[in-house]
Design a protein around this motif. Structure first.
Motif, short mmCIF file in Angstrom:
data_model
loop_
_atom_site.label_atom_id
_atom_site.label_comp_id
_atom_site.label_asym_id
_atom_site.label_seq_id
_atom_site.Cartn_x
_atom_site.Cartn_y
_atom_site.Cartn_z
N GLY A 15 0.82 -1.21 0.00
CA GLY A 15 0.00 0.00 0.00
C GLY A 15 0.85 1.25 0.00
N PHE A 16 1.93 1.23 0.78
CA PHE A 16 2.82 2.38 0.84
C PHE A 16 3.46 2.63 -0.51
CE2 PHE A 16 6.94 4.39 1.76
CZ PHE A 16 6.50 5.47 2.50
N GLY A 17 3.76 1.55 -1.24
CA GLY A 17 4.33 1.70 -2.58
C GLY A 17 3.38 2.42 -3.52
N PHE A 18 2.07 2.10 -3.44
CA PHE A 18 1.08 2.82 -4.24
C PHE A 18 1.13 4.33 -3.93
CE2 PHE A 18 -1.46 -1.27 -4.46
CZ PHE A 18 -1.33 -1.41 -5.83
N SER A 19 1.14 4.64 -2.64
CA SER A 19 1.14 6.04 -2.21
C SER A 19 2.39 6.77 -2.67
CB SER A 19 1.03 6.09 -0.68
OG SER A 19 1.18 7.40 -0.20
N ALA A 20 3.56 6.13 -2.54
CA ALA A 20 4.81 6.76 -2.95
C ALA A 20 4.83 7.02 -4.45
CB ALA A 20 5.99 5.87 -2.55
N LEU A 21 4.32 6.08 -5.22
CA LEU A 21 4.26 6.27 -6.67
C LEU A 21 3.38 7.46 -7.02
CD1 LEU A 21 4.91 5.22 -9.52
CD2 LEU A 21 2.89 3.75 -9.34
N GLY A 22 2.23 7.56 -6.34
CA GLY A 22 1.34 8.70 -6.58
C GLY A 22 1.98 10.02 -6.22
N SER A 23 2.68 10.04 -5.10
CA SER A 23 3.36 11.28 -4.68
C SER A 23 4.43 11.67 -5.69
CB SER A 23 3.99 11.09 -3.30
OG SER A 23 3.00 10.88 -2.32
N GLY A 24 5.14 10.67 -6.22
CA GLY A 24 6.16 10.95 -7.21
C GLY A 24 5.61 11.56 -8.48
N LEU A 25 4.35 11.24 -8.80
CA LEU A 25 3.71 11.79 -10.00
C LEU A 25 3.53 13.30 -9.91
CD1 LEU A 25 0.90 9.12 -10.62
CD2 LEU A 25 2.92 9.50 -12.05
N THR A 26 3.22 13.79 -8.71
CA THR A 26 2.79 15.18 -8.59
C THR A 26 3.71 16.07 -7.75
OG1 THR A 26 1.40 14.63 -6.67
CG2 THR A 26 0.37 14.53 -8.86
N MET A 27 4.47 15.50 -6.84
CA MET A 27 5.24 16.31 -5.90
C MET A 27 6.14 17.35 -6.57
SD MET A 27 7.80 15.06 -2.83
CE MET A 27 6.50 14.14 -2.02
N PRO A 28 6.86 17.00 -7.66
CA PRO A 28 7.77 18.01 -8.22
C PRO A 28 7.07 19.12 -9.00
CG PRO A 28 8.39 15.74 -8.86
CD PRO A 28 7.00 15.70 -8.32
N PHE A 29 5.75 18.98 -9.23
CA PHE A 29 5.11 19.85 -10.20
C PHE A 29 4.02 20.76 -9.64
CE2 PHE A 29 6.59 16.09 -12.57
CZ PHE A 29 7.51 16.71 -13.40
N LEU A 30 3.80 20.74 -8.34
CA LEU A 30 2.73 21.56 -7.79
C LEU A 30 3.00 23.04 -8.02
CD1 LEU A 30 0.07 21.80 -6.28
CD2 LEU A 30 1.35 21.70 -4.12
N TYR A 31 4.23 23.46 -7.80
CA TYR A 31 4.58 24.87 -8.01
C TYR A 31 4.37 25.25 -9.48
CZ TYR A 31 7.33 29.15 -8.29
OH TYR A 31 7.73 30.43 -8.53
N VAL A 32 4.86 24.40 -10.39
CA VAL A 32 4.74 24.67 -11.83
C VAL A 32 3.27 24.73 -12.23
CG1 VAL A 32 5.21 23.75 -14.14
CG2 VAL A 32 6.97 23.64 -12.36
N TYR A 33 2.49 23.78 -11.72
CA TYR A 33 1.07 23.72 -12.07
C TYR A 33 0.32 24.98 -11.65
CZ TYR A 33 -3.86 22.38 -11.63
OH TYR A 33 -5.22 22.37 -11.69
#
Length: 421
Positions: A15-33
């Protein structure tokens, strides 16, 4: 030879792996978005990030109390459900007001998940396996962030709102996946087993008791300094110094971050084999010493040019990752060995506040100095700061028992003679 992990722990890791993958999708791009796609001003986005940090800080004590009151599993499930809805909603904000509302909900949802998962894992494993499990958890986090970052780079287009909406939808689904895994666990997984005799023999759990633990407060204080001069400089200080002071192309930063993630994913299991039975205070001193050296290497990028400068930041951030493989299993192990069983949620929540405080102070400190042309003052400060923290961690050992400091955790057959770091 390490004993096999509890099947429930392996399921939590899934389950933690699912969450980490999801965070990796968006974490670097919130500022840009928010700034480039939604057109919110840079100053307002910066204010939003600061507000999220403050809200996380004031919410953490409540989360810790809820974990101790209801157990980690219900807190995790509620937090993940709200987080999934909030993350999906991020993809549909169009005004500053909406951004603040969604960010507030997201922050409150997130604040209890990590301390709850740490409390749950701690109650499922013997003391001798804590460092190993915390290290694997951290390795999975970085692997997920790395893979997620690669996937998101293939999806996003700053000229397309829809591409970011797809990204945030995938992130939301990753948290739903974590919830599904938690639903397969027995209802009492990670819950405190209470006895009337134990309740009568000790004071009832409270934040007042937590704050009376002077050893814990020493650990938290040193951790805040270490994270302020370390992790908290990743996005602000490191990037600003590399690009604005050392004149390194911004695209080269991706190589440095990849080196950092690679060092963690490749090196964590090896590190876990080497640290068993050694003093945690000595290892944390070594960790922060490595971080000081890594900053020296990165700062040296200003003294060279071209590919040598790029190599300096790549090697430096990779070396920082080596230090992280020491920090990740050891820092939470000390906190959880200090914790009273019925206050484990509060202890882990306070430990989580370390990051909140440091990630407010660290970027502000870096922005103030580098933004006003004092990049070399920033460099000297973080290097000297790390060296001081390294010395203070070694002195911390006088305040811990041998068991809390990592000795006598495993049988002689497993570790051989006990060594000091």
């Amino acid at each position: 030879m390490n004993p096999p992990l509890d099947p429930l722990v392996k399921r939590i890791f899934l389950g933690f792996g699912f969450s980490a993958l999801g965070s990796g999708l968006t974490m670097p791009f919130l500022y840009v978005y928010l700034s480039e796609v939604r057109g919110i001003s840079t100053a307002t986005v910066g204010l939003l990030f600061g507000f999220m940090g403050f809200l996380g800080f004031v919410s953490a004590p409540v989360a810790g109390s809820l974990i101790d009151r209801f157990g980690p599993r219900p807190v995790m499930m509620a937090g993940l459900l709200v987080e999934a809805v909030a993350v999906y909603s991020v993809g549909h904000v169009s005004t500053v007001r909406q951004a603040f509302v969604v960010a507030s909900v997201l922050t409150v949802a997130q604040v209890g998940i990590w301390p709850a998962s740490t409390a749950m894992l701690t109650r499922l494993i013997p003391e001798s396996q804590r460092q190993r499990v915390y290290g694997i958890q951290f390795m999975l986090l970085n692997a997920g962030l790395g893979v997620g970052g690669v996937i998101s780079a293939l999806i996003i287009d700053t000229g397309s709102v829809a591409s970011f909406q797809r990204l945030y939808t995938l992130d939301a689904l990753s948290y739903v996946g974590y919830i599904v895994v938690l639903l397969t666990l027995p209802a009492a997984t990670g819950a405190l087993v209470r006895t009337a005799a134990a309740d009568d023999a000790q004071d009832q759990p409270s934040w007042g008791l937590v704050l009376k633990d002077t050893v814990l407060l020493r650990v938290i204080g040193l951790s805040i300094l270490a994270v302020t001069f370390g992790y908290a400089q990743f996005e602000a200080g490191f990037a600003a110094y590399s690009v604005d002071v050392a004149d390194i192309p911004a695209r080269a930063l991706g190589l440095a971050y990849a080196a950092n993630t690679g060092a963690i994913v490749v090196g964590q299991l090896l590190t876990l084999r080497l640290i068993g039975g050694k003093r945690r205070t000595g290892l944390l001193s070594l960790c922060t010493g490595i971080w000081a050296v890594s900053w020296v290497v990165i700062v040296a990028s200003d003294a060279v040019d071209g590919w040598v400068a790029v190599a300096a930041i790549v090697v430096g951030l990779g070396l920082f990752g080596v230090g992280e493989t020491l920090w990740a299993p050891i820092a939470p192990a000390i906190v959880n060995d200090l914790a009273r069983e019925d206050m484990r949620g509060r202890y882990n929540a306070l430990s989580g506040m370390t990051w909140t405080v440091a990630t407010i102070i660290g970027p502000a400190f870096a922005g103030l100095l580098i933004g006003h042309g004092h990049g070399h003052v920033w460099a000297v400060t973080i290097i000297v700061g790390m060296l001081v923290v390294s010395v203070l961690f070694r002195r911390l050992r006088r305040h811990l028992t041998d068991a809390q400091d990592g000795l006598a955790l495993e049988s002689p057959a497993e570790t051989g003679a006990v060594e000091e770091a």
